[in-house]
Design an enzyme around this catalytic site. Structure first.
Site, mmCIF file in Angstrom:
data_model
loop_
_atom_site.group_PDB
_atom_site.id
_atom_site.type_symbol
_atom_site.label_atom_id
_atom_site.label_comp_id
_atom_site.label_asym_id
_atom_site.label_seq_id
_atom_site.Cartn_x
_atom_site.Cartn_y
_atom_site.Cartn_z
ATOM 1 N N LYS A 25 39.251 73.453 -45.332
ATOM 2 C CA LYS A 25 38.812 74.679 -44.660
ATOM 3 C C LYS A 25 39.940 75.708 -44.545
ATOM 4 O O LYS A 25 39.746 76.885 -44.834
ATOM 5 C CB LYS A 25 38.307 74.379 -43.247
ATOM 6 N N THR A 26 41.104 75.254 -44.090
ATOM 7 C CA THR A 26 42.190 76.209 -43.851
ATOM 8 C C THR A 26 42.660 76.842 -45.144
ATOM 9 O O THR A 26 42.822 78.069 -45.223
ATOM 10 C CB THR A 26 43.364 75.501 -43.142
ATOM 11 N N GLU B 140 37.662 80.511 -40.455
ATOM 12 C CA GLU B 140 37.545 79.070 -40.613
ATOM 13 C C GLU B 140 36.584 78.553 -39.549
ATOM 14 O O GLU B 140 36.754 78.830 -38.360
ATOM 15 C CB GLU B 140 38.916 78.415 -40.471
#
Length: 492
Positions: free
Chosen positions: A131-132, A175
């Protein structure tokens, strides 16, 4: 309690303002000239930045902190909106004071949802892993393309000098975290799902419960970008045949995804691939992040960029210069021929992906002879619940490491099970790996590393806890032993 977050001038107070997720939201609100205060246990670079922007930060969690905005002219006598993360318990004295005062109390995700929902061009990135990096890649592509996005991510990125950026356009990249179920709150223009696995057994009993959360995220997004290399994510499409707005990506050309890659070269210094859009070659990607998981993340960024109308050449030019987010295979320093890497990986799948990237650095690739010969994995398990649930998977996740060092579990506030001993994880890994060492404390890890590392070692610190705080001490020791003819890279 109010039913909706007020973004029109009512003050905000964050209990635990220095957390990576909380601080990003606080940054956005402060830059929007809203009154912001918060508390945390210690001063960090993140809290210093918030103070420089005008946020009031208190260094203990106390009921008295909530008096701050009642004494300021900017907010009159309005009670602040109190923002908490999942880590804040009802017994917290500051939380109790907020309840007693009648302050509106919101979860961090409620504020992020308000920001996402007000944006006309929001991109929310969800998934168990990646995600990051994926949200940072997308934010960076939009920034380099001149779209001036607002960005909220779970890691610090050099390009915007932190974990958040405020733009003046309708574009917002965020995010989206599934760990506590808050993913269901987001209504996005584009939703991205990188993969779906069980990662938080403290919150979810089964993978099916996790899938239900992503199903709600899917239904709330106008357009979906999905990685179909993940079987669970792929099944979401089959279970939603009426959802027309799917865009897919995959590293497997046989899956006939909308975006895929071919002629892939996983090198020691870069990744190279030909990129295809619906069967048509767009061109070549050269990319500084290593490994197949990062190429998959780049495909997600390409898919989003193309959906937003960006030329392929603009997207790839941005990807070529992206340097990565902090704690995502982050170079922390090098001395005496030994390289120290910090990585947030704390799930077996993430550990395998990170060590696979590290292994690329220990072989000859790109016609360049590697300076490293051995991958040393230093692992701090994170949470007892995760460690026990995935102990078998953890035991088999270190095959790309030449040696493994394991320290005790970082509890993250969980009680230690009575039947769990300090060396259990190391013992489990040792059943599948020939070279495993258990070092109970961080001081033990430091002493072991400084006495056993050799030139040519690539040391990867793995975990979401506080393992990385020993890196400066290890690096300092290595630098003190560096001979004059060896190159040195100072701690970043």
């Amino acid at each position: 309690m109010l039913n909706a977050v007020n973004l029109e001038g009512r003050p905000f107070h964050f209990i635990g303002i220095g957390g990576i997720g909380m601080s990003a939201i606080a940054h956005i609100l402060t830059k929007r000239h809203l009154p912001v205060s918060g508390s945390d246990a210690r001063e960090t670079n993140i809290t210093k930045k918030l103070q420089a922007l005008g946020a009031q930060v208190f260094w203990k969690q106390s009921a008295e902190n909530l008096d701050y905005f009642q004494k300021t002219e900017t907010s009159g006598s309005l009670l602040p909106q109190v923002i908490c993360s999942t880590a804040i318990q009802p017994s917290n004295p500051e939380y109790q004071a907020a309840v007693n005062l009648g302050c509106p109390i919101f979860h961090r995700s409620d504020v992020l949802a308000a920001l996402i929902n007000e944006s006309k061009k929001s991109v929310s990135v969800g998934g168990t892993h990646g995600k990051t990096t994926t949200s940072s890649l997308i934010g960076y592509v939009l920034l380099e393309a001149g779209l001036d996005p607002t960005i909220v991510v779970g890691g610090e990125v050099a390009a915007w000098q932190g974990n958040a950026r405020v733009g003046q356009s309708p574009y917002l990249v965020a995010e989206a975290d599934e760990s506590d179920g808050s993913l269901v709150k987001f209504h996005s223009h584009i939703g991205v799902i990188t993969n779906i696995e069980l990662d938080h057994p403290d919150h979810y009993a089964t993978l099916d419960e996790v899938v239900q959360i992503f199903q709600a995220f899917l239904e709330n997004s106008q357009h979906l970008v999905l990685c179909i290399d993940c079987e669970t994510t792929h099944d979401l499409i089959a279970s939603n045949p009426s959802k027309e707005a799917f865009t897919t990506y995959s590293l497997n050309p046989s899956l006939n995804a909308d975006y895929t890659a071919d002629a892939i070269v996983y090198g020691a210094t870069q990744t190279i691939a030909d990129i295809y859009e619906k069967g048509q070659r767009l061109g070549q990607l050269r990319f500084g992040l290593l490994g197949c998981h990062n190429l998959s993340n780049a495909l997600a960024a390409i898919a989003v960029g193309r959906l937003l109308g960006l030329p392929f050449e603009v997207i790839t030019a941005a990807l070529l210069t992206f340097e990565g987010a902090r704690r995502r295979f982050e170079l922390r320093g090098e001395a005496n021929g030994i390289c120290l890497i910090d990585d947030y990986a704390h799930h077996p799948s993430e550990i395998r992906a990170t060590l696979s990237s590290a292994k690329l650095r220990t072989s000859s690739q790109d016609a360049v002879q590697s300076d490293y010969q051995r991958v040393v994995a230093v692992f701090q398990p994170h949470r007892y619940s995760r460690t026990l649930t995935f102990l078998t998977e953890f035991s088999q996740a270190f095959s790309d490491a030449d040696c493994v060092i394991v320290t005790d579990v970082y509890s993250a506030g969980e009680a230690k099970p009575a039947d769990m001993k300090g060396g259990d994880v190391a013992a489990a890994i040792a059943e599948h790996h020939a070279t495993v060492s258990y070092q109970a404390t961080l001081a033990d890890v430091t002493a072991h590393l400084t006495s056993t590392l050799n030139p040519g070692d690539l040391v990867v610190f793995l975990g979401a806890g506080d393992l990385n705080r020993i890196i400066p001490d290890v690096l300092s020791h290595l630098q003190s032993e560096t001979t004059p003819d060896r190159a040195e890279v100072a701690l970043r």
